[in-house]
Design a protein around this motif. Structure first.
Motif, PDB file in Angstrom:
ATOM      1  N   LYS A  81      30.833  29.166  27.677  1.00  0.00           N
ATOM      2  CA  LYS A  81      31.379  30.488  27.338  1.00  0.00           C
ATOM      3  C   LYS A  81      30.488  31.599  27.885  1.00  0.00           C
ATOM      4  N   GLU A  84      31.154  31.782  31.522  1.00  0.00           N
ATOM      5  CA  GLU A  84      32.454  32.394  31.773  1.00  0.00           C
ATOM      6  C   GLU A  84      32.368  33.918  31.720  1.00  0.00           C
ATOM      7  N   LYS A  85      31.648  34.450  30.738  1.00  0.00           N
ATOM      8  CA  LYS A  85      31.476  35.903  30.619  1.00  0.00           C
ATOM      9  C   LYS A  85      30.750  36.452  31.831  1.00  0.00           C
ATOM     10  N   HIS A  87      30.602  35.107  34.804  1.00  0.00           N
ATOM     11  CA  HIS A  87      31.477  34.972  35.966  1.00  0.00           C
ATOM     12  C   HIS A  87      32.528  36.075  35.980  1.00  0.00           C
ATOM     13  N   LEU A 111      32.833  22.873  31.157  1.00  0.00           N
ATOM     14  CA  LEU A 111      33.136  23.923  32.126  1.00  0.00           C
ATOM     15  C   LEU A 111      34.616  23.967  32.474  1.00  0.00           C
ATOM     16  N   LEU A 115      34.835  27.503  36.892  1.00  0.00           N
ATOM     17  CA  LEU A 115      33.383  27.395  37.003  1.00  0.00           C
ATOM     18  C   LEU A 115      32.969  26.109  37.709  1.00  0.00           C
TER      19      LEU A 115
END
Length: 145
Positions: A81, A84-85, A87, A111, A115
């Motif tokens: 997570k 993800e933020k 990215h 993932l 990602l």
């Protein structure tokens, strides 16, 4: 020209560090918000037992889930997570995963596909305590840092 930013996740079951590289010869530096800690392991109060199944002879045994295994998987999801933020904010272009073999598997599973596509290499070793100057040597087969 914008440098290619590579994040390296250095994880074990309890802690993770995220370091970044901004091109050949630049080495690794600590990334903003670079340390993550796993939440404490919660032991289950329930015990393995049996449950009668209608129409079956006898009972089926239920195994209690391994709290350490569940905590490790939850920590891998927390790391995912965070990535993800980062990215979504455009903070990196490439990703390297390093962790002990079991945790590396947990990270792979956590993932999302977007990602996974950013992963340029993996190392099955715990580098959480490695100094910033030492990380490049450990990852030399993956990236020229």
């Amino acid at each position: 020209m914008k440098p290619i930013v590579t994040l390296a996740v250095l994880a074990n079951a309890r802690t993770a560090r995220i370091v970044e590289n901004r091109g050949p010869g630049k080495g690794f530096t600590a990334s903003a918000g670079h340390a993550l800690q796993a939440p404490p392991v919660v032991e289950n109060a329930d015990r393995a037992g049996s449950h009668p199944i209608s129409g079956a002879h006898g009972a089926a045994a239920f195994e209690a889930s391994d709290p350490k295994e569940a905590a490790e998987a939850a920590f891998a999801r927390l790391i995912a997570k965070d990535l993800e933020k980062r990215h979504a904010a455009g903070a990196f272009d490439q990703l390297i995963l390093t962790a002990a073999p079991h945790m590396l598997g947990q990270l792979r599973a956590a993932l999302p596909d977007a990602l996974k596509a950013k992963v340029i290499g993996e190392a099955d070793k715990d580098l959480t305590h490695a100094g910033l100057d030492d990380i490049a040597g450990h990852l030399k087969d993956i990236i020229a840092a």
